[in-house]
Design an enzyme around this catalytic site. Structure first.
Site, PDB file in Angstrom:
ATOM      1  CG  HIS A  17      13.221  95.924  13.158  1.00 12.26           C
ATOM      2  ND1 HIS A  17      14.184  96.737  12.397  1.00 12.26           N
ATOM      3  CD2 HIS A  17      13.878  95.646  14.183  1.00 12.26           C
ATOM      4  CE1 HIS A  17      15.326  96.589  12.780  1.00 12.26           C
ATOM      5  NE2 HIS A  17      15.095  96.338  14.195  1.00 12.26           N
ATOM      6  CE  LYS A  41      24.180 100.804  17.045  1.00 13.76           C
ATOM      7  NZ  LYS A  41      23.049  99.940  17.558  1.00 13.76           N
ATOM      8  NE  ARG A  90      17.868  89.611  16.505  1.00 14.65           N
ATOM      9  CZ  ARG A  90      18.371  90.863  16.230  1.00 14.65           C
ATOM     10  NH1 ARG A  90      18.517  91.523  14.970  1.00 14.65           N
ATOM     11  NH2 ARG A  90      18.539  91.748  17.372  1.00 14.65           N
ATOM     12  CB  SER A 127      19.543  97.066  11.210  1.00 13.11           C
ATOM     13  OG  SER A 127      18.199  97.139  11.514  1.00 13.11           O
TER      14      SER A 127
HETATM   15  P1  ADP Z   1      18.940  95.452  15.165  1.00 12.39           P
HETATM   16  O1  ADP Z   1      19.824  96.748  14.990  1.00 12.39           O
HETATM   17  O2  ADP Z   1      19.796  94.041  15.999  1.00 12.39           O
HETATM   18  O3  ADP Z   1      18.584  94.947  14.078  1.00 12.39           O
HETATM   19  P2  ADP Z   1      17.179  96.957  17.020  1.00 12.39           P
HETATM   20  O4  ADP Z   1      18.151  97.567  17.949  1.00 12.39           O
HETATM   21  O5  ADP Z   1      16.494  98.035  15.944  1.00 12.39           O
HETATM   22  O6  ADP Z   1      17.930  95.903  16.098  1.00 12.39           O
HETATM   23  O7  ADP Z   1      16.035  96.391  17.341  1.00 12.39           O
HETATM   24  C1  ADP Z   1      14.848  96.764  17.877  1.00 12.39           C
HETATM   25  C2  ADP Z   1      14.310  95.216  18.360  1.00 12.39           C
HETATM   26  O8  ADP Z   1      13.791  94.519  17.215  1.00 12.39           O
HETATM   27  C3  ADP Z   1      14.942  94.399  19.448  1.00 12.39           C
HETATM   28  O9  ADP Z   1      14.181  93.766  20.431  1.00 12.39           O
HETATM   29  C4  ADP Z   1      15.410  93.178  18.447  1.00 12.39           C
HETATM   30  O10 ADP Z   1      15.606  92.066  19.408  1.00 12.39           O
HETATM   31  C5  ADP Z   1      14.069  93.228  17.672  1.00 12.39           C
HETATM   32  N1  ADP Z   1      14.531  92.608  16.430  1.00 12.39           N
HETATM   33  C6  ADP Z   1      15.596  93.066  15.489  1.00 12.39           C
HETATM   34  N2  ADP Z   1      15.518  92.080  14.266  1.00 12.39           N
HETATM   35  C7  ADP Z   1      14.613  91.210  14.382  1.00 12.39           C
HETATM   36  C8  ADP Z   1      14.197  89.945  14.105  1.00 12.39           C
HETATM   37  N3  ADP Z   1      14.739  89.719  12.737  1.00 12.39           N
HETATM   38  N4  ADP Z   1      13.265  89.093  14.612  1.00 12.39           N
HETATM   39  C9  ADP Z   1      12.794  89.666  15.715  1.00 12.39           C
HETATM   40  N5  ADP Z   1      13.182  90.525  16.448  1.00 12.39           N
HETATM   41  C10 ADP Z   1      14.204  91.503  15.993  1.00 12.39           C
END
Ligand code: ADP
Length: 159
Positions: A17, A41, A90, A127
């Site tokens: 992130h 959630k 990703r 996450s």
């Molecule tokens: P997650 O729970 O899947 O980690 P979130 O809902 O918090 O993710 O994600 C917010 C945004 O950050 C989304 O656009 C997601 O694609 C992006 N994101 C999450 N992890 C990564 C990563 N490792 N690399 C690039 N973008 C990411």
């Protein structure tokens, strides 16, 4: 003045992130990181805790602001003068869902979505995977900021 939003759950914020947030901050005047309030959630950290961690790890950027939102992202964009949504991609698995959301948001309110490809160092990182690995004692250092690592260990020990 271009103000964009990086929306997500950030439960908790990872280095993946942060990579997207910092690169976005280098491109636009202002970046709002919007934490989704999703009552259905189950989350490990409360919205306040997630905001605290995000605030701490982005304090070095003068143009990043952390907010919370619920309801439609397009309404949040309209209320905050946001030009575009920036999302990290990703793998192809992210693509299908993200494209659908992007097209719907454009259809709803002409809000544009821009995709930034992940840093290959973090393409496997989410996450939920971090929480899963940490829960069973796996080493997630280097995948999340130090303060998140500490809070993750504390929270998992409480559970
Ligand atoms: P997650 O729970 O899947 O980690 P979130 O809902 O918090 O993710 O994600 C917010 C945004 O950050 C989304 O656009 C997601 O694609 C992006 N994101 C999450 N992890 C990564 C990563 N490792 N690399 C690039 N973008 C990411």
């Amino acid at each position: 003045m271009h103000r964009v939003v990086c929306p997500g759950s950030f439960d908790p914020v990872t280095n993946g992130h942060l990579d997207i947030i910092s690169r976005t901050a280098g491109l636009y005047d202002e970046v709002i990181v919007a934490v989704l309030i999703n009552i259905t959630k189950h989350s490990l950290f409360s919205v306040d805790e997630r905001i605290d961690m995000l605030t701490e790890v982005t304090k070095g950027y003068g143009n990043v602001r952390i907010e919370r939102f619920h309801g439609l992202l397009v309404d949040f964009c309209a209320a905050n003068g946001i030009t575009a949504v920036v999302k990290g991609l990703r793998a192809v698995t992210d693509f299908e869902y993200e494209m659908q959301m992007a097209q719907m948001n454009y259809r709803l309110a002409k809000v544009e979505t821009l995709f930034m490809t992940t840093n290959p160092l973090y393409s496997f990182l989410s996450s939920s995977l971090v929480k899963e690995i940490a829960k069973y004692g796996g080493d997630v250092s280097g995948l999340v900021p130090e303060i998140v690592l500490d809070r993750l260990h504390t929270r998992l020990a409480e559970e």
